[in-house]
Design a protein around this motif. Structure first.
Motif, PDB file in Angstrom:
ATOM      1  N   PHE A 111      -2.997 -17.428   1.671  1.00 57.77           N
ATOM      2  CA  PHE A 111      -3.072 -16.137   2.539  1.00 57.77           C
ATOM      3  C   PHE A 111      -2.341 -15.118   1.980  1.00 57.77           C
ATOM      4  O   PHE A 111      -2.730 -14.056   1.973  1.00 57.77           O
ATOM      5  CB  PHE A 111      -2.960 -16.617   4.169  1.00 57.77           C
ATOM      6  N   ALA A 112      -1.155 -15.255   1.662  1.00 54.90           N
ATOM      7  CA  ALA A 112      -0.366 -14.103   0.845  1.00 54.90           C
ATOM      8  C   ALA A 112      -0.928 -13.722  -0.348  1.00 54.90           C
ATOM      9  O   ALA A 112      -1.005 -12.513  -0.443  1.00 54.90           O
ATOM     10  CB  ALA A 112       1.247 -14.652   0.788  1.00 54.90           C
ATOM     11  N   GLY A 113      -1.128 -14.666  -1.042  1.00 52.69           N
ATOM     12  CA  GLY A 113      -2.012 -13.918  -2.271  1.00 52.69           C
ATOM     13  C   GLY A 113      -3.138 -13.559  -2.185  1.00 52.69           C
ATOM     14  O   GLY A 113      -3.334 -12.113  -2.753  1.00 52.69           O
ATOM     15  N   LEU A 114      -4.204 -13.750  -1.272  1.00 51.78           N
ATOM     16  CA  LEU A 114      -5.349 -13.064  -1.105  1.00 51.78           C
ATOM     17  C   LEU A 114      -5.380 -11.735  -0.260  1.00 51.78           C
ATOM     18  O   LEU A 114      -5.905 -10.850  -0.718  1.00 51.78           O
ATOM     19  CB  LEU A 114      -6.371 -14.057  -0.308  1.00 51.78           C
ATOM     20  N   GLY A 115      -4.203 -11.852   0.687  1.00 51.43           N
ATOM     21  CA  GLY A 115      -4.117 -10.725   1.361  1.00 51.43           C
ATOM     22  C   GLY A 115      -3.188  -9.600   0.587  1.00 51.43           C
ATOM     23  O   GLY A 115      -3.615  -8.249   0.658  1.00 51.43           O
ATOM     24  N   LEU A 116      -2.467  -9.935  -0.328  1.00 50.84           N
ATOM     25  CA  LEU A 116      -1.780  -8.758  -1.139  1.00 50.84           C
ATOM     26  C   LEU A 116      -2.856  -8.582  -2.240  1.00 50.84           C
ATOM     27  O   LEU A 116      -2.880  -7.230  -2.340  1.00 50.84           O
ATOM     28  CB  LEU A 116      -0.577  -9.416  -2.004  1.00 50.84           C
ATOM     29  N   VAL A 117      -3.842  -9.244  -2.758  1.00 49.27           N
ATOM     30  CA  VAL A 117      -4.646  -8.631  -3.786  1.00 49.27           C
ATOM     31  C   VAL A 117      -5.581  -7.640  -2.887  1.00 49.27           C
ATOM     32  O   VAL A 117      -5.831  -6.559  -3.650  1.00 49.27           O
ATOM     33  CB  VAL A 117      -5.653  -9.834  -4.273  1.00 49.27           C
ATOM     34  N   MET A 118      -6.195  -7.930  -1.860  1.00 50.37           N
ATOM     35  CA  MET A 118      -6.944  -7.045  -1.019  1.00 50.37           C
ATOM     36  C   MET A 118      -6.376  -5.800  -0.674  1.00 50.37           C
ATOM     37  O   MET A 118      -6.821  -4.603  -0.807  1.00 50.37           O
ATOM     38  CB  MET A 118      -7.553  -7.633   0.332  1.00 50.37           C
ATOM     39  N   ALA A 119      -4.916  -5.940  -0.238  1.00 51.48           N
ATOM     40  CA  ALA A 119      -4.179  -4.485   0.041  1.00 51.48           C
ATOM     41  C   ALA A 119      -3.869  -3.811  -1.193  1.00 51.48           C
ATOM     42  O   ALA A 119      -3.805  -2.514  -1.000  1.00 51.48           O
ATOM     43  CB  ALA A 119      -2.965  -5.004   0.830  1.00 51.48           C
ATOM     44  N   ALA A 120      -3.713  -4.359  -2.442  1.00 47.55           N
ATOM     45  CA  ALA A 120      -3.246  -3.587  -3.428  1.00 47.55           C
ATOM     46  C   ALA A 120      -4.450  -3.077  -4.359  1.00 47.55           C
ATOM     47  O   ALA A 120      -4.138  -2.144  -5.035  1.00 47.55           O
ATOM     48  CB  ALA A 120      -2.585  -4.713  -4.390  1.00 47.55           C
ATOM     49  N   LEU A 121      -5.899  -3.266  -3.812  1.00 47.54           N
ATOM     50  CA  LEU A 121      -6.962  -2.501  -4.470  1.00 47.54           C
ATOM     51  C   LEU A 121      -6.825  -1.175  -3.966  1.00 47.54           C
ATOM     52  O   LEU A 121      -7.597  -0.595  -4.780  1.00 47.54           O
ATOM     53  CB  LEU A 121      -7.929  -3.421  -4.137  1.00 47.54           C
ATOM     54  N   THR A 122      -6.382  -0.882  -2.860  1.00 43.83           N
ATOM     55  CA  THR A 122      -6.517   0.619  -2.391  1.00 43.83           C
ATOM     56  C   THR A 122      -5.147   0.971  -1.731  1.00 43.83           C
ATOM     57  O   THR A 122      -4.339   0.322  -1.158  1.00 43.83           O
ATOM     58  CB  THR A 122      -7.603   0.662  -1.290  1.00 43.83           C
ATOM     59  N   PRO A 123      -4.748   2.220  -2.059  1.00 43.98           N
ATOM     60  CA  PRO A 123      -3.621   2.902  -1.438  1.00 43.98           C
ATOM     61  C   PRO A 123      -3.713   3.150   0.167  1.00 43.98           C
ATOM     62  O   PRO A 123      -2.832   3.455   0.844  1.00 43.98           O
ATOM     63  CB  PRO A 123      -3.379   3.853  -2.231  1.00 43.98           C
ATOM     64  N   SER A 167       0.903  -1.179   0.084  1.00 43.75           N
ATOM     65  CA  SER A 167       0.062  -0.165   0.024  1.00 43.75           C
ATOM     66  C   SER A 167       0.856   1.241  -0.037  1.00 43.75           C
ATOM     67  O   SER A 167       0.376   2.604  -0.628  1.00 43.75           O
ATOM     68  CB  SER A 167      -0.995   0.084   1.220  1.00 43.75           C
ATOM     69  N   ARG A 168       1.908   1.391   0.760  1.00 42.58           N
ATOM     70  CA  ARG A 168       2.872   2.427   0.754  1.00 42.58           C
ATOM     71  C   ARG A 168       3.293   2.868  -0.754  1.00 42.58           C
ATOM     72  O   ARG A 168       3.378   4.068  -1.070  1.00 42.58           O
ATOM     73  CB  ARG A 168       4.100   2.358   1.777  1.00 42.58           C
ATOM     74  N   ASP A 169       3.644   1.821  -1.355  1.00 44.95           N
ATOM     75  CA  ASP A 169       4.211   2.270  -2.663  1.00 44.95           C
ATOM     76  C   ASP A 169       3.151   2.798  -3.671  1.00 44.95           C
ATOM     77  O   ASP A 169       3.303   3.768  -4.481  1.00 44.95           O
ATOM     78  CB  ASP A 169       4.774   0.856  -3.721  1.00 44.95           C
ATOM     79  N   LEU A 170       1.740   2.388  -3.216  1.00 46.85           N
ATOM     80  CA  LEU A 170       0.659   3.071  -4.269  1.00 46.85           C
ATOM     81  C   LEU A 170       0.320   4.199  -3.661  1.00 46.85           C
ATOM     82  O   LEU A 170       0.141   5.118  -4.418  1.00 46.85           O
ATOM     83  CB  LEU A 170      -0.432   1.915  -3.994  1.00 46.85           C
ATOM     84  N   ARG A 171       0.240   4.335  -2.173  1.00 43.27           N
ATOM     85  CA  ARG A 171       0.010   5.679  -1.738  1.00 43.27           C
ATOM     86  C   ARG A 171       0.961   6.688  -2.186  1.00 43.27           C
ATOM     87  O   ARG A 171       0.581   7.959  -2.269  1.00 43.27           O
ATOM     88  CB  ARG A 171      -0.229   5.599  -0.053  1.00 43.27           C
ATOM     89  N   PHE A 172       2.284   6.682  -2.179  1.00 44.79           N
ATOM     90  CA  PHE A 172       3.318   7.736  -2.283  1.00 44.79           C
ATOM     91  C   PHE A 172       3.722   7.555  -4.031  1.00 44.79           C
ATOM     92  O   PHE A 172       4.674   8.287  -4.380  1.00 44.79           O
ATOM     93  CB  PHE A 172       4.292   7.308  -1.496  1.00 44.79           C
ATOM     94  N   LYS A 173       2.958   6.705  -4.726  1.00 46.43           N
ATOM     95  CA  LYS A 173       3.004   6.765  -5.992  1.00 46.43           C
ATOM     96  C   LYS A 173       4.652   6.416  -6.505  1.00 46.43           C
ATOM     97  O   LYS A 173       4.839   7.225  -7.493  1.00 46.43           O
ATOM     98  CB  LYS A 173       2.640   7.989  -6.969  1.00 46.43           C
ATOM     99  N   SER A 174       5.110   5.509  -5.634  1.00 47.03           N
ATOM    100  CA  SER A 174       6.652   5.193  -6.152  1.00 47.03           C
ATOM    101  C   SER A 174       6.607   4.049  -7.017  1.00 47.03           C
ATOM    102  O   SER A 174       7.708   3.643  -7.474  1.00 47.03           O
ATOM    103  CB  SER A 174       7.106   4.900  -4.820  1.00 47.03           C
ATOM    104  N   VAL A 175       5.583   3.461  -7.529  1.00 47.67           N
ATOM    105  CA  VAL A 175       5.506   2.187  -8.221  1.00 47.67           C
ATOM    106  C   VAL A 175       6.042   2.386  -9.561  1.00 47.67           C
ATOM    107  O   VAL A 175       7.007   1.862  -9.951  1.00 47.67           O
ATOM    108  CB  VAL A 175       4.014   1.562  -8.308  1.00 47.67           C
ATOM    109  N   PRO A 176       6.138   3.518 -10.291  1.00 50.92           N
ATOM    110  CA  PRO A 176       6.435   3.759 -11.570  1.00 50.92           C
ATOM    111  C   PRO A 176       8.067   3.678 -11.445  1.00 50.92           C
ATOM    112  O   PRO A 176       8.659   3.392 -12.284  1.00 50.92           O
ATOM    113  CB  PRO A 176       5.937   5.044 -12.119  1.00 50.92           C
ATOM    114  N   LEU A 177       8.577   4.138 -10.428  1.00 51.64           N
ATOM    115  CA  LEU A 177      10.115   4.204 -10.212  1.00 51.64           C
ATOM    116  C   LEU A 177      10.613   2.985 -10.334  1.00 51.64           C
ATOM    117  O   LEU A 177      11.855   2.645 -10.666  1.00 51.64           O
ATOM    118  CB  LEU A 177      10.425   4.990  -9.046  1.00 51.64           C
ATOM    119  N   TYR A 178      10.169   1.768  -9.794  1.00 53.65           N
ATOM    120  CA  TYR A 178      10.607   0.444  -9.688  1.00 53.65           C
ATOM    121  C   TYR A 178      10.530   0.182 -10.950  1.00 53.65           C
ATOM    122  O   TYR A 178      11.642  -0.499 -11.490  1.00 53.65           O
ATOM    123  CB  TYR A 178       9.316  -0.427  -8.969  1.00 53.65           C
TER     124      TYR A 178
END
Length: 302
Positions: free
Chosen positions: A190-202, A114-125
């Motif tokens: 659990f990792a897959g489901l948790g990351l999907v739910m977390a990645a849907l929102t910053p 979520s932090r990468d999404l919230r701070f819009k740092s994903v394109p930098l990766y």
């Protein structure tokens, strides 16, 4: 000031100075190194390592609870009058402490993405050198590894305790192996489901709530309906209702293939035939989680 003086001043202001920067001519470590670094950073961050002291409190507390309960169970088993085995099966431990596991993934999955999404740092990766798949695989693998450490460490405590108590070595080793397979499958799911739910929102708070709802509310609903079906004489429906909750899916798989005792009403889990369906659903959810994450990061990584 004369025109010539102004021109000279302007020329001095726009002059390019050589301040000694050099181009990088060292080795390029490439995608594999970046992927390993991202994996290591995410795994360490899941337990608060390399972060503030406040960030370490919850994950370390949850890890301590998992380990402490295992140690207490070992002590109880050794103190029993007819002590010959542990009072809890290795495959049952994660089922009993699912609330702790759910709270861990609810807290750490948003931390991972979520932090990468919230701070819009994903394109930098993705500017270079890693690709979308590298990011998703590193985050997925690190979160699953953190869950495996959380769930596997207590099983190791149970196993070492059983050997110190001189319980049967062959039986304990076999059951310990079955337990590790079970928690490995649980960790990936659990990792897959948790990351999907977390990645849907910053928003981290929304991500935490979404993960808790997915893991906890579905289990409560499925368990309630299973109990109703059992009490009303619809025993055959109980095993199929278990397909609709992550934790009951793991329960069904380990009951069918790992010799576990089911937590379903009446203690009757799925047989081998239904167990194949459970396993297919688990694998489909893992693959689907990866596909959703890939799609998500293709969109936000532009």
């Amino acid at each position: 000031m004369s025109t010539e003086t102004q021109a000279a001043a302007g020329g001095d202001a726009s002059r390019i100075h050589n301040i000694g920067y050099r181009s990088y001519d060292g080795p390029r470590l490439g995608r594999a190194y970046a992927r390993r670094s991202l994996f290591s950073q995410t795994l360490r961050g899941s337990f608060g390592l390399g972060r503030s002291a406040k960030s370490k409190v919850l994950p370390m507390l949850l890890f301590g609870v998992m380990a402490l309960v295992a140690a207490i169970l070992v002590a109880v088993s050794m103190a029993a009058p007819d002590a010959s085995k542990l009072v809890v099966k290795y495959t049952s431990y994660a089922i009993y402490l699912q609330a702790v596991i759910g709270l861990f993934i609810a807290a750490q999955a948003p931390q991972a993405v979520s932090r990468d999404l919230r701070f819009k740092s994903v394109p930098l990766y993705f500017s270079r050198p890693i690709e979308h798949a590298d990011y998703v695989i590193a985050k997925f693998a690190a979160t699953a590894s953190a869950l495996f450490i959380l769930t596997g460490a207590p099983l190791l405590i149970l196993y070492v305790g059983s050997l110190l108590a001189k319980f049967d070595f062959a039986d304990q080793t076999k059951w310990f192996g079955q337990g590790l397979v079970s928690v490995a499958l649980l960790s990936v799911l659990f990792a897959g489901l948790g990351l999907v739910m977390a990645a849907l929102t910053p928003r981290r708070g929304f991500g935490v709530a979404a993960v808790i709802a997915l893991l906890t509310i579905t289990y409560g609903a499925v368990s309630t309906v299973q109990a109703i079906a059992w009490e009303t004489g619809s025993e055959g429906a109980v095993q199929w209702l278990g397909l609709f909750s992550p934790i009951t899916l793991i329960d069904g798989v380990q009951t069918a293939f790992l010799g576990a005792t089911s937590a379903f009403p009446g203690g009757e889990g799925p047989g081998a035939g239904a167990g194949v369906v459970y396993l297919i659903v688990v694998l489909a959810l893992v693959a689907g989680s990866y596909a959703v994450l890939m799609r998500r990061y293709r969109r936000v990584g532009l």
